[in-house]
Design a protein around this motif. Structure first.
Motif, PDB file in Angstrom:
ATOM      1  N   ARG A  58       6.207  12.120  -6.699  1.00  0.00           N
ATOM      2  CA  ARG A  58       6.661  12.174  -7.311  1.00  0.00           C
ATOM      3  C   ARG A  58       6.912  11.967  -9.111  1.00  0.00           C
ATOM      4  O   ARG A  58       6.429  10.896  -9.525  1.00  0.00           O
ATOM      5  CB  ARG A  58       8.448  12.369  -7.230  1.00  0.00           C
ATOM      6  N   LYS A  59       7.105  13.115  -9.822  1.00  0.00           N
ATOM      7  CA  LYS A  59       7.311  12.765 -11.378  1.00  0.00           C
ATOM      8  C   LYS A  59       9.057  11.928 -11.765  1.00  0.00           C
ATOM      9  O   LYS A  59       9.714  12.162 -10.766  1.00  0.00           O
ATOM     10  CB  LYS A  59       7.615  13.610 -11.714  1.00  0.00           C
ATOM     11  N   ASN A  60       8.502  11.104 -11.646  1.00  0.00           N
ATOM     12  CA  ASN A  60       9.590  10.139 -12.552  1.00  0.00           C
ATOM     13  C   ASN A  60       9.982   9.616 -13.730  1.00  0.00           C
ATOM     14  O   ASN A  60       8.281   9.432 -14.412  1.00  0.00           O
ATOM     15  CB  ASN A  60       9.639   9.387 -11.307  1.00  0.00           C
ATOM     16  N   GLU A  61      10.972   9.209 -14.502  1.00  0.00           N
ATOM     17  CA  GLU A  61      10.273   8.955 -15.909  1.00  0.00           C
ATOM     18  C   GLU A  61      10.272   6.944 -15.472  1.00  0.00           C
ATOM     19  O   GLU A  61      11.693   6.830 -15.537  1.00  0.00           O
ATOM     20  CB  GLU A  61      12.245   8.775 -16.639  1.00  0.00           C
ATOM     21  N   MET A  62       9.498   6.548 -15.812  1.00  0.00           N
ATOM     22  CA  MET A  62       9.815   4.872 -15.989  1.00  0.00           C
ATOM     23  C   MET A  62       8.790   4.408 -17.219  1.00  0.00           C
ATOM     24  O   MET A  62       8.186   4.894 -18.440  1.00  0.00           O
ATOM     25  CB  MET A  62       8.086   5.008 -14.868  1.00  0.00           C
ATOM     26  N   SER A  63       8.763   3.291 -17.406  1.00  0.00           N
ATOM     27  CA  SER A  63       7.854   2.164 -17.470  1.00  0.00           C
ATOM     28  C   SER A  63       6.755   1.462 -17.175  1.00  0.00           C
ATOM     29  O   SER A  63       7.259   1.043 -16.005  1.00  0.00           O
ATOM     30  CB  SER A  63       9.078   1.414 -18.693  1.00  0.00           C
ATOM     31  N   VAL A  64       5.593   1.348 -18.086  1.00  0.00           N
ATOM     32  CA  VAL A  64       5.212   0.495 -17.211  1.00  0.00           C
ATOM     33  C   VAL A  64       4.008  -0.750 -18.538  1.00  0.00           C
ATOM     34  O   VAL A  64       3.973  -0.169 -19.399  1.00  0.00           O
ATOM     35  CB  VAL A  64       3.586   1.750 -17.147  1.00  0.00           C
ATOM     36  N   LEU A  65       3.614  -1.720 -18.229  1.00  0.00           N
ATOM     37  CA  LEU A  65       3.202  -2.868 -18.561  1.00  0.00           C
ATOM     38  C   LEU A  65       1.808  -3.464 -18.464  1.00  0.00           C
ATOM     39  O   LEU A  65       1.382  -3.213 -17.297  1.00  0.00           O
ATOM     40  CB  LEU A  65       4.045  -3.758 -18.213  1.00  0.00           C
ATOM     41  N   PHE A  66       0.784  -3.578 -19.171  1.00  0.00           N
ATOM     42  CA  PHE A  66      -0.430  -4.314 -18.933  1.00  0.00           C
ATOM     43  C   PHE A  66      -0.278  -4.702 -19.638  1.00  0.00           C
ATOM     44  O   PHE A  66      -0.716  -5.707 -20.671  1.00  0.00           O
ATOM     45  CB  PHE A  66      -1.566  -3.094 -19.557  1.00  0.00           C
ATOM     46  N   SER A  67      -0.939  -5.967 -19.596  1.00  0.00           N
ATOM     47  CA  SER A  67      -1.816  -7.502 -19.369  1.00  0.00           C
ATOM     48  C   SER A  67      -2.584  -7.915 -19.845  1.00  0.00           C
ATOM     49  O   SER A  67      -3.408  -7.686 -18.639  1.00  0.00           O
ATOM     50  CB  SER A  67      -0.481  -8.374 -19.398  1.00  0.00           C
ATOM     51  N   ASN A  68      -3.645  -8.080 -20.319  1.00  0.00           N
ATOM     52  CA  ASN A  68      -4.663  -8.204 -20.630  1.00  0.00           C
ATOM     53  C   ASN A  68      -5.301  -9.853 -21.219  1.00  0.00           C
ATOM     54  O   ASN A  68      -4.762 -10.294 -22.454  1.00  0.00           O
ATOM     55  CB  ASN A  68      -5.717  -7.593 -21.171  1.00  0.00           C
TER      56      ASN A  68
ATOM     57  N   TRP B 223       8.564  -0.748 -13.393  1.00  0.00           N
ATOM     58  CA  TRP B 223       9.301  -0.358 -13.621  1.00  0.00           C
ATOM     59  C   TRP B 223      10.438   0.808 -13.485  1.00  0.00           C
ATOM     60  O   TRP B 223       9.532   2.032 -13.375  1.00  0.00           O
ATOM     61  CB  TRP B 223      10.221  -0.788 -15.379  1.00  0.00           C
ATOM     62  N   ASN B 224      11.517   1.604 -12.556  1.00  0.00           N
ATOM     63  CA  ASN B 224      11.633   2.083 -12.332  1.00  0.00           C
ATOM     64  C   ASN B 224      11.718   2.764 -11.575  1.00  0.00           C
ATOM     65  O   ASN B 224      11.578   4.326 -10.822  1.00  0.00           O
ATOM     66  CB  ASN B 224      12.423   2.926 -13.503  1.00  0.00           C
ATOM     67  N   ALA B 225      10.601   2.375 -10.403  1.00  0.00           N
ATOM     68  CA  ALA B 225      10.924   3.116  -8.860  1.00  0.00           C
ATOM     69  C   ALA B 225       9.961   1.695  -7.716  1.00  0.00           C
ATOM     70  O   ALA B 225       9.864   0.319  -8.664  1.00  0.00           O
ATOM     71  CB  ALA B 225       9.056   3.996  -8.353  1.00  0.00           C
ATOM     72  N   PRO B 226      10.212   1.656  -6.873  1.00  0.00           N
ATOM     73  CA  PRO B 226      10.418   2.324  -5.582  1.00  0.00           C
ATOM     74  C   PRO B 226      12.125   2.200  -5.975  1.00  0.00           C
ATOM     75  O   PRO B 226      12.854   3.212  -5.472  1.00  0.00           O
ATOM     76  CB  PRO B 226      10.063   1.988  -4.658  1.00  0.00           C
ATOM     77  N   LYS B 227      13.054   1.673  -6.411  1.00  0.00           N
ATOM     78  CA  LYS B 227      14.133   1.349  -6.959  1.00  0.00           C
ATOM     79  C   LYS B 227      14.424   1.462  -8.481  1.00  0.00           C
ATOM     80  O   LYS B 227      13.581   1.926  -9.125  1.00  0.00           O
ATOM     81  CB  LYS B 227      14.546  -0.087  -7.023  1.00  0.00           C
ATOM     82  N   GLU B 228      16.474   2.724  -8.477  1.00  0.00           N
ATOM     83  CA  GLU B 228      15.824   3.257  -9.785  1.00  0.00           C
ATOM     84  C   GLU B 228      16.252   2.080 -10.816  1.00  0.00           C
ATOM     85  O   GLU B 228      17.444   1.371 -10.301  1.00  0.00           O
ATOM     86  CB  GLU B 228      16.898   3.771  -9.349  1.00  0.00           C
ATOM     87  N   TYR B 229      15.981   2.294 -11.810  1.00  0.00           N
ATOM     88  CA  TYR B 229      16.839   0.889 -13.120  1.00  0.00           C
ATOM     89  C   TYR B 229      17.018   1.913 -14.304  1.00  0.00           C
ATOM     90  O   TYR B 229      15.555   1.848 -14.614  1.00  0.00           O
ATOM     91  CB  TYR B 229      15.380  -0.111 -12.484  1.00  0.00           C
TER      92      TYR B 229
END
Length: 702
Positions: A440-450, A500-506
């Motif tokens: 499903r489409k959802n507004e989220m935040s994603v983080l990548f660390s190298n 963030w913000n899946a599966p629990k809403e935050y």
């Protein structure tokens, strides 16, 4: 005698089948109970009453929703028209006379509006508005002016009156009005696609009002100000008062926080919260308190001697309010209530008899079932104990099987949780459904660390020691992510990904991602200090954060799938992590992340770039730290760099290079981006970019 004891011993050790035993007893008792009390009649009456109330309340809510939505739906297109006229060049935001004319035209076209205004980021304010019981359109033009003799700036305010053909100046005053301090600005400035404010007291009339706001940016994406479409609450209250809902019924429109937007009762000149026992209507306060305790599991509910009904009032312009209907039970139920009491008393008497008889027979069985039920509940919450249930003695065959199955389930889940995040397991268990492909489409935040220079470390250390260090790093970073409401998605070589913000809403996912990045940076510093004791070289990491619409769900094949996120917004987060290498920075974030993260962090705009795989220009920000590190010196350095970036994007390369070098001095001569951008500006002096250059650099690397 011996034969009797042997027989009793054999009976004691028998495993009784649970289903035939319970079904036979329960069916017999319930059969005679139903015959004696007539439960079908009682429940039929109750069902009919509930259905009648729900249908009545649903019709009232639908009528309220339809008229309210139609009343408010014009705000979004009106604000969008003004924004688009500015982007097209038809409307010049610096031309106060033209701006006043356009806001007046909108007021004449949409007569439900009480204010149409534009507030600039510099505090300038232009608006057309109406006053209660006044048929004329008024106008105002205010400008923030710095007075040398005063510490604070003052506002020069011109008030106008539209006579049908032209504006006439009523007065020219000095006051302290600054739109950037008003509630509509504070609510709308961080939301790109428009939003509705909480109710506030209007500056001119001192009456409760609410507004729709929409951000205005120029063609290169820089913030210019905010459009505001305002409504007075009494207009909506008058409509609610016209709806028939019994002698003592009432209708309320509330914000998500419980603030009263409008009411079918007499309107107030104050902002009232349903959770305020001193100011709120007693029935409203009681109903709201009931909803907060019980939660909105159903639209219809009851409290005390009243019936309630609540439904979402949503529109296409990000409006999310609630319609609350309250009606005394006495007006609706009538004689049905007396019949219900008679049936209830009869039912209680017979149920008491049934409970007594049932407790004699099921006492021993229920004790075992309760223990298993508690343990299964803990399994559902993933907090089960280490107790071994299969060792317990039971004479019921099914209970013995349930004990064994419970132990097997605990062992399996304990191992499975090491491969899959606990929140995902918990969500899957609560749903009661098998995992299926889809998202499903959802507004989220994603983080990548190298991790950087980790290959060199792998060559210097024994393989086992190297794996221990890598495990220490991933363990520490994973704990930081989980404590900040994030989900570790995957490990990729020396890199990791979280969302963030899946599966629990935050809702505060952008803020949590930024806070996590800073904690990861300090966490790696602590690890490096500990490794240094063992003569292990320091390692570094690059972090990229993006916020946007992503597809989240089960991705893969029917036989092997992973709960993850994909999409263009995810790719941008990965590219941002890689861009750190180019600018010699540690944490980069997108503009969307910066806008949602709030004022708890210190950002600086770094550069306009085309990231590989995207045609859209991205304004990249560097996350410097939390608000605690802020200082006048740092703000001066960031402001100087931002000025240089503005000059650079406008092809003023000489001034830009000088400003970047000035920023470098403010950063104490150690700022790599300032050095890079200064060199690039001077390079463009010798080799100018093409005519269609939009101020952005194409980054080829991932």
């Amino acid at each position: 005698m011996h034969l009797v004891l042997l027989l009793l011993h054999q009976i004691k050790n028998l495993l009784w089948p649970l289903r035939p035993t319970l079904v036979t007893s329960v069916v017999a008792i319930i059969f005679f109970t139903i015959l004696a009390i007539g439960l079908p009649s009682y429940f039929s009456i109750r069902t009919a009453v509930d259905a009648l109330w729900e249908n009545t309340a649903e019709q009232i809510a639908a009528s309220t929703k339809e008229v309210s939505s139609r009343y408010l739906s014009t705000a979004k297109p009106a604000a969008a028209i003004l924004r688009d006229l500015s982007l097209q060049g038809t409307l010049d935001l610096k031309n106060k006379k033209q701006l006043l004319g356009f806001t007046r035209a909108i007021m004449e076209s949409y007569q439900d509006f009480t204010w149409v205004a534009f507030a600039s980021i510099y505090g300038d304010y232009t608006a057309a508005y109406t006053l209660p019981n006044d048929p004329f359109i008024h106008g105002t033009n205010s400008t923030i002016e710095k007075q040398e003799s005063l510490k604070a700036p003052l506002t020069k305010d011109g008030e106008y009156l539209w006579n049908g053909t032209s504006w006439s100046l009523k007065n020219d005053i000095i006051d302290d009005y600054d739109p950037r301090k008003r509630p509509f600005w504070k609510t709308g400035i961080g939301i790109e696609n428009g939003t509705w404010s909480e109710p506030f007291i209007e500056w001119e009339t001192k009456l409760p009002s609410f507004s729709y706001t929409l951000i205005q940016r120029n063609i290169i994406g820089l913030l210019e100000g905010l459009w505001e479409i305002e409504f007075r609450s009494d207009y909506l209250s008058e409509f609610l008062s016209s709806i028939e809902i019994g002698k003592a019924g009432s209708i309320w429109i509330l914000s998500d926080k419980g603030t009263v937007i409008a009411s079918s009762k007499s309107s107030s000149s104050n902002i009232i919260s349903a959770s305020d026992p001193q100011k709120a209507d007693p029935l409203l306060f009681t109903a709201w308190e009931h909803l907060q305790i019980q939660g909105e599991r159903k639209k219809s509910f009851s409290f005390g001697d009243y019936l309630g009904y609540i439904e979402e009032l949503t529109t296409s312009s990000n409006l999310s309010w609630k319609i609350l209907i309250i009606l005394p039970k006495s007006e609706f139920l009538g004689p049905i209530k007396h019949l219900s009491w008679a049936l209830t008393i009869s039912c209680l008497l017979l149920c008491s008899l049934f409970s007594y008889l049932g407790s004699l027979f099921f006492g021993r069985i229920s004790t075992n079932l309760i223990e298993i039920a508690y343990e299964i509940e803990k399994i559902g919450q993933l907090t089960f104990s280490n107790e071994v249930f299969s060792n317990k003695i039971s004479s019921i065959q099914e209970i013995k099987m349930m004990n064994t199955s419970t132990d097997l389930l605990k062992t399996s889940l304990g191992s499975f949780a090491k491969y899959v995040p606990l929140d995902i397991i918990h969500s899957l268990m609560q749903s009661g459904k098998a995992a299926e492909l889809g998202g499903r489409k959802n507004e989220m935040s994603v983080l990548f660390s190298n991790l950087i220079n980790f290959n060199e470390l792998a060559k210097q250390l024994p393989q086992i020691r190297f794996l221990e260090i890598l495990s220490d790093y991933f363990t520490a970073m994973s704990l930081i992510i989980q404590k900040n409401h994030g989900q570790v998605d995957k490990f990729m070589g020396y890199s990791m990904m979280a969302f963030w913000n899946a599966p629990k809403e935050y809702k505060e996912h952008a803020r949590a991602a930024c806070s996590t990045a800073l904690l990861m940076r300090s966490g790696l510093e602590e690890l490096s200090a500990r490794w240094k004791v063992s003569h292990i070289p320091s390692v570094f990491q690059h972090i990229g954060i993006n916020t946007g619409t992503m597809i989240v769900g089960n991705i893969g094949s029917p036989t092997r799938m992973q709960y993850t996120v994909i999409g263009d917004a995810v790719n941008l987060g990965s590219r941002l992590a890689g861009l750190n290498k180019f600018y010699n920075t540690q944490i980069l974030a997108s503009e969307a992340t910066m806008n949602q993260a709030g004022s708890e962090f210190v950002f600086r705009p770094l550069d306009f770039v085309y990231v590989k795989g995207r045609s859209q220009i991205s304004l990249v920000y560097e996350l410097l730290g939390s608000a605690e590190i802020n200082s006048p010196e740092l703000q001066q350095a960031i402001s100087t760099y931002e000025q240089a970036l503005y000059l650079y994007s406008n092809r003023e390369f000489i001034k830009a290079a000088q400003k970047f070098e000035e920023a470098l001095e403010h950063f104490k001569g150690t700022d790599s981006p300032s050095i890079l951008m200064s060199k690039r500006s001077r390079s463009y002096l010798l080799h100018p970019p093409p005519d269609d250059w939009a101020g952005a650099l194409l980054m080829e690397q991932k």
